[in-house]
Design a protein around this motif. Structure first.
Motif, short mmCIF file in Angstrom:
data_model
loop_
_atom_site.label_atom_id
_atom_site.label_comp_id
_atom_site.label_asym_id
_atom_site.label_seq_id
_atom_site.Cartn_x
_atom_site.Cartn_y
_atom_site.Cartn_z
N LYS A 255 38.55 -5.79 28.05
CA LYS A 255 37.20 -6.06 28.60
C LYS A 255 37.15 -5.64 30.05
N TYR A 256 36.32 -4.65 30.35
CA TYR A 256 36.16 -4.17 31.71
C TYR A 256 34.97 -4.85 32.37
N GLU A 257 35.12 -5.15 33.65
CA GLU A 257 34.02 -5.71 34.42
C GLU A 257 33.06 -4.58 34.83
N GLN A 258 31.88 -5.02 35.24
CA GLN A 258 30.89 -4.05 35.71
C GLN A 258 31.49 -3.25 36.86
N ASN A 259 31.20 -2.00 36.93
CA ASN A 259 31.69 -1.07 37.95
C ASN A 259 33.11 -0.56 37.70
N THR B 40 35.64 1.16 34.60
CA THR B 40 35.60 1.75 33.26
C THR B 40 36.99 2.13 32.78
#
Lengths: 115, 113
Positions: free
Chosen positions: A57-61, A63
């Motif tokens: 799971k990547y956080e916003q900003n 990738t």
């Protein structure tokens, strides 16, 4: 006791090149590993959470294309910073979650300097 | 909006004194509060932590006092030593997202000999 080792401790790379860092948990099972970046101003950003046998799971900003992560077993994880530029500078921290104890243990960090 | 606030950027005490580092938080869902100690050039090391069901946690010279109603907590370092000089981060997380630790901006403690 629970320990987390990270390497390399520091890397200097040219702009546009890549850096791979590794994280090893000792003394407990790191089902989940959270990768953070601490900026030169000392603030922390969560990059992604990696759980064995689950999607990362990547956080916003952040990738997968820029920060690919591998977490093949309960003691090891790695992350690469691809095409590093000045804004990617900082101390990259691997936080291994000991679910039994409910604690997040950090490694010593991999410091990235980009020239 | 800063979810975890540390009231002082910097604190100076004399050796032997008790250093008190204050922290407050916004989110009522937070139920786990670790304090991390960081020396220059190193990663943050877990120092001591408290869960919201407790109001005090002691480990040697380090004590956390927690006030759930006021949403604040403090780290007391008794008999401060020059070797305690470091940056201390108050942090918080919710049991449902234990890996997602929200950090304060840190308090840089100087212990003078």
């Amino acid at each position: 006791g629970a320990l987390v080792y990270q390497y390399p401790r520091r890397t200097i790379c040219k702009s546009g090149t890549s850096m791979r860092m590794e994280c090893q948990a000792v003394g407990f099972q790191a089902t989940s590993v959270a990768w953070y970046r601490q900026s030169p101003q000392k603030t922390f950003e969560l990059i992604a959470l990696s759980t064995v046998n689950s999607a990362i799971k990547y956080e916003q900003n952040f990738t997968q294309e820029k920060f690919p992560i591998s977490h093949p077993n309960l003691s090891f994880s790695s992350m690469t910073v691809l095409n590093a530029y000045l804004e990617d500078r900082g101390l990259y921290l691997c936080g291994a979650l000991d679910r039994e104890a409910g604690q997040l243990y950090f490694g010593e960090g991999s410091k990235l300097t980009v020239l | 909006q800063q979810q975890v606030r540390q009231s002082s950027q910097s604190l100076t005490v004399w050796e032997g004194e008790t250093a008190i580092l204050n922290c407050s938080y916004e989110n009522s869902a937070f139920d786990y509060f670790p304090w991390y100690q960081q020396f220059p050039g190193e990663g943050p090391a877990l120092l001591i932590a408290i869960r919201s069901v407790s109001d005090k946690k002691e480990d040697g010279r380090f004590t956390i006092f927690f006030n759930k109603r006021e949403k604040n907590l403090s780290l007391h370092i008794k008999d401060s030593q020059p070797g305690d000089s470091a940056t201390y981060f108050c942090a918080a997380s919710a049991n449902t997202n234990a890996y997602k630790v929200i950090f304060g901006k840190g308090t840089h403690l100087h212990v003078l000999p």
